[in-house]
Design an enzyme around this catalytic site. Structure first.
Site, PDB file in Angstrom:
ATOM      1  N   ARG A   7       6.204  72.473 -98.799  1.00  0.00           N
ATOM      2  CA  ARG A   7       6.046  72.993 -97.447  1.00  0.00           C
ATOM      3  C   ARG A   7       6.802  74.307 -97.322  1.00  0.00           C
ATOM      4  O   ARG A   7       7.995  74.375 -97.603  1.00  0.00           O
ATOM      5  CB  ARG A   7       6.575  71.982 -96.419  1.00  0.00           C
ATOM      6  CG  ARG A   7       6.515  72.520 -94.994  1.00  0.00           C
ATOM      7  CD  ARG A   7       7.106  71.552 -93.982  1.00  0.00           C
ATOM      8  NE  ARG A   7       7.198  72.217 -92.690  1.00  0.00           N
ATOM      9  CZ  ARG A   7       8.291  72.287 -91.945  1.00  0.00           C
ATOM     10  NH1 ARG A   7       9.420  71.718 -92.363  1.00  0.00           N
ATOM     11  NH2 ARG A   7       8.289  72.920 -90.798  1.00  0.00           N
ATOM     12  N   HIS A  46       7.842  79.479 -88.117  1.00  0.00           N
ATOM     13  CA  HIS A  46       9.104  78.780 -88.332  1.00  0.00           C
ATOM     14  C   HIS A  46      10.233  79.674 -87.816  1.00  0.00           C
ATOM     15  O   HIS A  46      11.128  80.085 -88.560  1.00  0.00           O
ATOM     16  CB  HIS A  46       9.292  78.451 -89.814  1.00  0.00           C
ATOM     17  CG  HIS A  46      10.343  77.420 -90.087  1.00  0.00           C
ATOM     18  ND1 HIS A  46      10.111  76.282 -90.830  1.00  0.00           N
ATOM     19  CD2 HIS A  46      11.641  77.341 -89.712  1.00  0.00           C
ATOM     20  CE1 HIS A  46      11.222  75.558 -90.902  1.00  0.00           C
ATOM     21  NE2 HIS A  46      12.174  76.194 -90.241  1.00  0.00           N
ATOM     22  N   GLU A 104       9.474  72.762 -84.891  1.00  0.00           N
ATOM     23  CA  GLU A 104      10.558  72.383 -83.994  1.00  0.00           C
ATOM     24  C   GLU A 104      10.641  73.247 -82.728  1.00  0.00           C
ATOM     25  O   GLU A 104      11.670  73.840 -82.410  1.00  0.00           O
ATOM     26  CB  GLU A 104      11.894  72.443 -84.729  1.00  0.00           C
ATOM     27  CG  GLU A 104      11.980  71.492 -85.910  1.00  0.00           C
ATOM     28  CD  GLU A 104      13.289  71.587 -86.651  1.00  0.00           C
ATOM     29  OE1 GLU A 104      13.731  70.554 -87.195  1.00  0.00           O
ATOM     30  OE2 GLU A 104      13.894  72.681 -86.689  1.00  0.00           O
ATOM     31  N   ASN A 132      10.647  66.060 -88.402  1.00  0.00           N
ATOM     32  CA  ASN A 132      11.913  66.479 -89.004  1.00  0.00           C
ATOM     33  C   ASN A 132      13.004  65.559 -88.467  1.00  0.00           C
ATOM     34  O   ASN A 132      13.323  65.589 -87.276  1.00  0.00           O
ATOM     35  CB  ASN A 132      12.252  67.926 -88.646  1.00  0.00           C
ATOM     36  CG  ASN A 132      11.349  68.924 -89.348  1.00  0.00           C
ATOM     37  OD1 ASN A 132      10.474  68.545 -90.128  1.00  0.00           O
ATOM     38  ND2 ASN A 132      11.563  70.198 -89.081  1.00  0.00           N
ATOM     39  N   TYR A 170      16.936  63.916 -89.216  1.00  0.00           N
ATOM     40  CA  TYR A 170      18.164  63.971 -89.987  1.00  0.00           C
ATOM     41  C   TYR A 170      19.175  62.904 -89.586  1.00  0.00           C
ATOM     42  O   TYR A 170      19.922  62.425 -90.421  1.00  0.00           O
ATOM     43  CB  TYR A 170      18.830  65.346 -89.831  1.00  0.00           C
ATOM     44  CG  TYR A 170      18.081  66.470 -90.498  1.00  0.00           C
ATOM     45  CD1 TYR A 170      18.402  66.878 -91.789  1.00  0.00           C
ATOM     46  CD2 TYR A 170      17.050  67.142 -89.856  1.00  0.00           C
ATOM     47  CE1 TYR A 170      17.721  67.903 -92.416  1.00  0.00           C
ATOM     48  CE2 TYR A 170      16.359  68.164 -90.456  1.00  0.00           C
ATOM     49  CZ  TYR A 170      16.693  68.553 -91.746  1.00  0.00           C
ATOM     50  OH  TYR A 170      16.011  69.569 -92.359  1.00  0.00           O
ATOM     51  N   GLU A 211      10.817  67.159 -92.905  1.00  0.00           N
ATOM     52  CA  GLU A 211      12.181  67.528 -93.303  1.00  0.00           C
ATOM     53  C   GLU A 211      13.078  66.311 -93.204  1.00  0.00           C
ATOM     54  O   GLU A 211      13.050  65.574 -92.223  1.00  0.00           O
ATOM     55  CB  GLU A 211      12.786  68.630 -92.412  1.00  0.00           C
ATOM     56  CG  GLU A 211      12.212  70.008 -92.614  1.00  0.00           C
ATOM     57  CD  GLU A 211      12.902  71.043 -91.730  1.00  0.00           C
ATOM     58  OE1 GLU A 211      14.090  70.844 -91.365  1.00  0.00           O
ATOM     59  OE2 GLU A 211      12.255  72.057 -91.398  1.00  0.00           O
TER      60      GLU A 211
END
Length: 566
Positions: free
Chosen positions: A141, A186, A232, A373, A375, A447
């Site tokens: 990606r 992005h 995002e 994404n 985390y 991600e």
């Protein structure tokens, strides 16, 4: 082809691992418990890859554009000698991006670093793609620099050198059996769009974005089968227009002390324009390109998971629901259902933009898949009936605050980022949330990654023995596999990131890469960390042994090579 030092090191280590044994490694986590994860726990055709973005990996300064747009910026570069750093800063017609300008304002980025050269992927892409091939990934990606394709937005011509560069990347990936997943935006845009009409705060940006996206579909869509319009948008709206930490640095008290901005409404306006930009680009793709090209189009959301700060308080359980609505559903509800979430409509009232009937028809159902994404996980605490820090009691924040610990105990092992902790259970919970709320729409984990706490003077072998990163990915992959066994339609997992790179306002102090990049000597040499070896062993079903099997820590008076593994 010339064999680089890092490639030779990686090859020799891989052979050593292969000869020693044949069982999958087990790495101790959680005070001695063994965490196992196997490639066979994921279906055939599942995508495993790595992620990068254009500004973090390959954007370079274009001095002529700097001179035209900002003589003050040029004077700063001369005074700090930034134009004398060796590299292709004038190369191939790229225009000035908003991040080029922002990172050269002293104090905006840690250590006043920038992405002028980043990892020099622009010149090293063939070696980097060869590294991916050696890892064994079947997907990559990356994002396309808007300013490299359209230096002046729709006010200028297409930069054919930019088209050529991305064509070479896509073709090189496909030759090696690696599927390109392309993010159109992005976070970096041509600075001229900000200067001319205010970027994402003006509805005119929708026309510019659609123009850019259409060029991408025409030029690359015959080979790119997975498109992500925006990365995002929820995080960008927060950092750019609520707290002012990202360009164009808009904010107002108590969220920040910017020279311009209104934190209570501008994030909502910016998000609205980003969502409509996605909807219009997706409509063009679906109507004019999809049938012939056979691809899919989606969007990428940043999604923390949330847990109640006080388990026995109903108000904190409601705060969890609001946190998910004000962050995740803010982006995804309109694209699936054609309307902002009810929680936002309730608390924001007339400040929340409205979709016209025509816009609802356009935006509803505009996703083929969700890019996730993820985390970490945070505690959510209610701020309607409880005392909270300044700002948390505002409607724009959903009347809640987020916390990383309670009773002095962290929610998970801390990392190098303040609000990011290791909480593997959150992966399953957020995937389950998306499955339930959006009818199990196809999802890619676009991600997921780990950056350790920064240790002073850490270098060489110690930096490459990233056992904690391996623990992280094993645990998060196990949680993902659990969600998939219960029916979640997840189709890919991308590690952030291939390389240690420019991490926005943190500069180069945060390191997510599977490969270390040597910035001490300025060689930008790529060296595999232990996690790169583990990932290859996972993908190829070969053996990976505990790091102590192969590596003993050198004494302090020994010379430590940058490869660190041999």
């Amino acid at each position: 082809m010339e064999v680089t030092r890092s490639q030779l090191c990686f090859f020799l280590l891989f052979i050593a691992l292969f000869l020693v044994g044949s069982s999958l490694a087990q790495i101790s986590i959680n005070n001695g418990d063994e965490q196992q994860i196997y490639r066979s726990q994921f279906p055939q055709g599942f995508f495993f890859g790595t992620s990068t973005s254009s500004y973090q990996a390959l954007l370079l300064l274009h001095l002529l554009e700097i001179f035209i747009i900002s003589s003050l910026f040029l004077r700063f570069c001369i005074s700090t000698q930034c134009i004398q750093i060796e590299g292709a800063y004038l190369e191939d017609g790229k225009g000035l991006s908003n991040w080029d300008v922002f990172t050269h304002i002293p104090g905006n980025i840690q250590n006043n670093e920038n992405g002028d050269f980043a990892d020099d992927h622009y010149h090293r892409y063939l070696d980097d793609i060869e590294m991916m091939h050696s890892l064994g990934v079947n997907a990559y990606r990356f994002s396309i620099s808007w300013a490299r394709i359209l230096p002046r937005g729709r006010f200028g011509n297409v930069n054919l050198k930019g088209i050529e560069f991305y064509n070479k990347i896509i073709d090189s990936l496909l030759i090696r059996g690696i599927e390109p997943f392309v993010t159109i935006f992005h976070w970096d845009m041509p600075q001229i769009l900000e200067d001319t009409y205010g970027g994402w705060l003006n509805h005119l940006i929708q026309e510019d974005f659609v123009h850019f996206a259409t060029i991408c579909f025409k030029e690359f869509g015959d080979r790119v089968k997975h498109w992500m319009t925006l990365n995002e948008a929820n995080l960008l709206a927060e950092f750019s227009y609520l707290t002012g930490q990202f360009p164009p640095s808009h904010c107002s008290p108590p969220f920040g002390n910017c020279s311009v901005g209104n934190s209570n409404v501008e994030p909502l306006i910016a998000m609205h324009n980003m969502l409509m930009s996605h909807a219009k680009a997706a409509d063009i793709y679906h109507n004019d390109f999809q049938e012939k090209q056979g691809g899919l189009i989606g969007i990428v959301v940043n999604a923390f998971m949330y847990e109640p700060f006080r388990d026995d308080e109903e108000v904190d359980r409601e705060a969890v629901n609001r946190a998910l609505a004000f962050n995740v559903a803010w982006m995804l509800d309109p694209l699936v259902y054609g309307e902002y979430p009810a929680e936002m409509r309730q608390y924001l009232g007339l400040d929340l933009p409205r979709f016209s009937d025509k816009e609802k028809e356009l935006i509803r159902g505009s996703l083929d898949f969700i890019g996730l994404n993820h985390y970490s996980t945070l505690y959510a605490k209610d701020c309607i009936y409880s005392a909270c820090p300044a700002g948390s009691d505002h409607p724009i924040k959903g009347f809640l605050t987020t916390i990383t610990e309670r009773d002095g105990i962290p929610i998970g092992e801390p990392t190098g980022l303040k609000k990011v902790s290791v909480v593997p259970r959150g992966m399953k919970k957020i995937v389950d949330y998306l499955k339930e709320r959006y009818n199990n729409m196809p999802t890619f984990v676009t991600e997921n990654g780990y950056s350790p706490k920064i240790k002073q003077n850490e270098q060489g072998q110690y930096m490459l023995q990233d056992v904690d990163r391996i623990k992280f990915h094993k645990a998060y992959l196990a949680a993902l596999a659990s969600a998939m066994r219960e029916g979640a339609d997840v189709r890919g997992y991308f590690i952030w990131s291939l390389l240690d790179n420019f991490e926005w306002r943190h500069g180069y102090s945060i390191r997510f890469g599977l490969y270390h990049v040597d910035r001490i000597s300025n060689s930008l040499q790529r060296d595999p960390k232990l996690s790169a070896t583990w990932f290859t062993s996972f993908l190829t079903n070969t053996t990976f042994f505990n790091h102590t099997t192969l590596i003993s820590a050198p004494s302090h008076n020994q010379n430590v090579s940058h490869t660190g593994l041999l």
